[in-house]
Design an enzyme around this catalytic site. Structure first.
Site, PDB file in Angstrom:
ATOM      1  N   HIS A 435       0.839  -1.209   0.000  1.00 34.38           N
ATOM      2  CA  HIS A 435       0.000   0.000   0.000  1.00 34.38           C
ATOM      3  C   HIS A 435       0.873   1.258   0.000  1.00 34.38           C
ATOM      4  O   HIS A 435       0.683   2.164  -0.823  1.00 34.38           O
ATOM      5  CB  HIS A 435      -0.915  -0.027   1.229  1.00 34.38           C
ATOM      6  CG  HIS A 435      -1.727   1.215   1.414  1.00 34.38           C
ATOM      7  ND1 HIS A 435      -3.074   1.282   1.123  1.00 34.38           N
ATOM      8  CD2 HIS A 435      -1.381   2.456   1.866  1.00 34.38           C
ATOM      9  CE1 HIS A 435      -3.506   2.503   1.380  1.00 34.38           C
ATOM     10  NE2 HIS A 435      -2.505   3.234   1.840  1.00 34.38           N
ATOM     11  N   GLU A 436       1.833   1.328   0.937  1.00 37.14           N
ATOM     12  CA  GLU A 436       2.700   2.511   1.024  1.00 37.14           C
ATOM     13  C   GLU A 436       3.566   2.661  -0.224  1.00 37.14           C
ATOM     14  O   GLU A 436       3.809   3.765  -0.695  1.00 37.14           O
ATOM     15  CB  GLU A 436       3.587   2.437   2.277  1.00 37.14           C
ATOM     16  CG  GLU A 436       2.830   2.428   3.593  1.00 37.14           C
ATOM     17  CD  GLU A 436       1.967   3.661   3.812  1.00 37.14           C
ATOM     18  OE1 GLU A 436       2.190   4.682   3.116  1.00 37.14           O
ATOM     19  OE2 GLU A 436       1.068   3.602   4.663  1.00 37.14           O
ATOM     20  N   HIS A 439       1.882   4.478  -3.029  1.00 36.69           N
ATOM     21  CA  HIS A 439       1.697   5.928  -2.897  1.00 36.69           C
ATOM     22  C   HIS A 439       2.663   6.694  -3.812  1.00 36.69           C
ATOM     23  O   HIS A 439       2.381   7.824  -4.202  1.00 36.69           O
ATOM     24  CB  HIS A 439       1.940   6.371  -1.451  1.00 36.69           C
ATOM     25  CG  HIS A 439       0.780   6.085  -0.541  1.00 36.69           C
ATOM     26  ND1 HIS A 439      -0.531   6.176  -0.947  1.00 36.69           N
ATOM     27  CD2 HIS A 439       0.735   5.709   0.773  1.00 36.69           C
ATOM     28  CE1 HIS A 439      -1.329   5.873   0.061  1.00 36.69           C
ATOM     29  NE2 HIS A 439      -0.578   5.582   1.123  1.00 36.69           N
ATOM     30  N   GLU A 484      -6.555   6.347  -2.276  1.00 36.53           N
ATOM     31  CA  GLU A 484      -6.423   5.340  -1.216  1.00 36.53           C
ATOM     32  C   GLU A 484      -6.970   3.989  -1.668  1.00 36.53           C
ATOM     33  O   GLU A 484      -6.406   2.941  -1.343  1.00 36.53           O
ATOM     34  CB  GLU A 484      -7.130   5.810   0.057  1.00 36.53           C
ATOM     35  CG  GLU A 484      -6.384   6.876   0.827  1.00 36.53           C
ATOM     36  CD  GLU A 484      -5.001   6.411   1.292  1.00 36.53           C
ATOM     37  OE1 GLU A 484      -4.878   5.284   1.805  1.00 36.53           O
ATOM     38  OE2 GLU A 484      -4.039   7.183   1.127  1.00 36.53           O
ATOM     39  N   ASP A 488      -5.096   0.421  -1.775  1.00 37.19           N
ATOM     40  CA  ASP A 488      -5.651  -0.737  -1.060  1.00 37.19           C
ATOM     41  C   ASP A 488      -5.773  -1.957  -1.971  1.00 37.19           C
ATOM     42  O   ASP A 488      -5.273  -3.042  -1.660  1.00 37.19           O
ATOM     43  CB  ASP A 488      -7.026  -0.391  -0.485  1.00 37.19           C
ATOM     44  CG  ASP A 488      -6.932   0.496   0.753  1.00 37.19           C
ATOM     45  OD1 ASP A 488      -5.855   0.519   1.383  1.00 37.19           O
ATOM     46  OD2 ASP A 488      -7.926   1.158   1.086  1.00 37.19           O
TER      47      ASP A 488
END
Length: 524
Positions: A435-436, A439, A484, A488
């Site tokens: 997930h990070e 980004h 987001e 996810d």
């Protein structure tokens, strides 16, 4: 003593409630006398307004008229700049509470205080109502956030010298020198202002009220509000009473934290590197760090391979994206400096802690914390300055450093354990990692983010994801939460692929036969 010994002494002084109760408000009274007391009657030598303000800001971390902090500029995330905004008021600005009710209750609390030895009983009868009126006027000077956004006022670059001309009631250079001592500050120092209209209005209000003792009383009230958590139970009861008034039923449910929890929170706020080192040594062995780094490397490889199969990405962008993946820096567990005991001890060498005086320990720690944090922050933005504590359960991606951070607190059950099956670790902490990592690719998804990409193919994928989230039983704005949601769903797919690749390499997997679930089921 060492920084660790001082942290333990600080905690013990906080836990010694018998001593805190026996001292009552005396430590605060002594402190107030050092800065001129309440001085309601104007008898005796009153300290100069700006002199008192400098003392409150420099020694006690109290900012009655404006807030000061250091953060990177939006246009240059690697360079810090001093930033100035309106202060944090006790009453939320958006509160539905009727202002008169709040002012009346606060006035009654101050009147009650006259029965104690803290608030003097002499002086003009209208001094506290006047002070509350001043606070109300100060709040009205704040420009609403939406209006500041529309006018482009949220980040206005200027200098201390220019600000002095705009809001002359404050001696800006002396005040900021007090805050940032011993860092050298001069009139040409670049700063950023978030609400110049407020600062102008604040300056005018200070001139209007300057001949009365209202400004001094207001500053004393702010100081007491800031330091009252370090005092006896009467002050804590008053704070709880105020929260009930401000927040109604929600406030009435805000029971005081258990004492050990409060003391641990206070100790961690002043001694973060010390507690970080203690916790890392307790819960984060090298075996854990090594396995976590191997997992993240596997997730990077899975994403790297996934880029080859994205239809909407042209070849040049694909190569740029691969560079993004390969150059990403990962920080797992803790910033390196907290294990350097000598360096940490140096940070706290000038701090004196006495187990018998919790209040004075807080005052002394405020000063050292300010000096240490500003000395670091006004230097080049360091990768060692994490946004989270090592024990926190919160990861993040830093755009400025192109870096992901996963603190030691995340590598605990139920997210991770060296004895867990790999399916559980990849299905929990592995999804957070992916997930990070994703980004870093937000720019590609946003409109106009990739001019050479096949936007029609990409838009179909975006529309599909928006529709998926908006079809859930709970109401979700799929467009608003797109970035987001992308991290996810994409993170889940990448973590699963990384797990499959991991199994091909290592082939062995721990079975949880009593649960009756397959490895794939365990992952999800």
């Amino acid at each position: 003593g060492s920084a660790k010994e001082k942290a333990i002494q600080f905690y013990r002084s906080c836990m010694d409630t018998q001593q805190i109760e026996s001292q009552g408000s005396q430590p605060l009274k002594d402190l107030l006398n050092q800065i001129g007391g309440w001085n309601i009657t104007d008898v005796g030598k009153a300290k100069d307004f700006n002199e008192t303000l400098q003392i409150l800001m420099g020694r006690y971390g109290t900012f009655p008229f404006f807030s000061v902090y250091v953060r990177p500029a939006p246009s240059d995330l690697k360079t810090n700049i001093i930033q100035i905004d309106h202060p944090e008021f006790e009453m939320p600005h958006e509160s539905k509470l009727k202002e008169n009710n709040y002012l009346e209750v606060t006035y009654q609390r101050l009147e009650k205080g006259k029965n104690s030895s803290l608030v003097p009983q002499d002086g003009p009868p209208d001094i506290f109502p006047l002070t509350l009126s001043f606070i109300s006027n100060l709040q009205r000077a704040i420009t609403p956030l939406q209006e500041r956004q529309q006018k482009g006022m949220l980040f206005f670059r200027t200098t201390i010298g220019e600000l002095q001309e705009q809001a002359p009631a404050i001696d800006w250079l002396s005040c900021l020198q007090a805050v940032f001592h011993p860092v050298p500050i001069n009139l040409s120092q670049p700063i950023a202002v978030h609400d110049m209209d407020y600062l102008r209005g604040m300056s005018q209000l200070i001139y209007q009220w300057h001949k009365r003792r209202v400004l001094h009383i207001y500053m004393i009230v702010c100081l007491i509000g800031n330091l009252s958590p370090a005092l006896d139970s009467r002050f804590q009861d008053a704070r709880l009473e105020l929260s009930k008034i401000l927040y109604g039923k929600m406030g009435s449910r805000m029971s005081p934290a258990e004492r050990w929890r409060k003391c641990l929170t206070d100790t961690s706020s002043f001694f973060e590197p010390v507690l970080g080192q203690m916790i890392v040594q307790e819960i984060f062995p090298q075996q854990t760090k090594k396995l976590a780094e191997q997992m993240f490397s596997e997730i990077q490889d899975a994403l790297y391979g996934r880029l080859d199969h994205l239809e909407w990405m042209d070849e040049q962008t694909r190569q740029e994206a691969k560079v993004l993946v390969s150059t990403l820096q990962v920080e797992i567990g803790y910033p390196a400096h907290i294990l350097q005991t000598d360096k940490v001890n140096l940070e706290y060498q000038n701090l004196e802690i006495n187990e018998d005086t919790f209040f004075l320990n807080v005052v002394a720690s405020l000063k050292v914390l300010r000096e240490n944090s500003y000395m670091k922050l006004l230097q080049h933005q360091s990768q060692d300055n994490w946004q989270v504590a090592p024990w926190s359960v919160h990861s993040y991606y830093s755009i400025g450093h192109h870096m992901v951070v996963f603190p030691a607190g995340m590598f605990r059950s139920p997210f991770f354990h060296v004895e867990f099956p790999s399916a559980v670790n990849f299905g929990a902490i592995g999804v957070f990692m992916a997930h990070e990592l994703l980004h870093a690719f937000y720019g590609y998804v946003l409109p106009g983010g990739c001019s050479t990409c096949n936007r029609s193919v990409l838009q179909r994928s975006v529309d599909c994801l928006v529709e998926q989230y908006e079809n859930f039983d709970i109401k979700v704005n799929g467009t608003f939460t797109l970035l987001e949601n992308t991290a996810d769903t994409g993170g889940l797919a990448i973590a699963y692929q990384a797990y499959k690749n991991w199994m091909k390499k290592y082939k062995e997997e721990k079975d949880l036969t009593k649960i009756g679930l397959s490895n794939d089921q365990l992952f999800y």
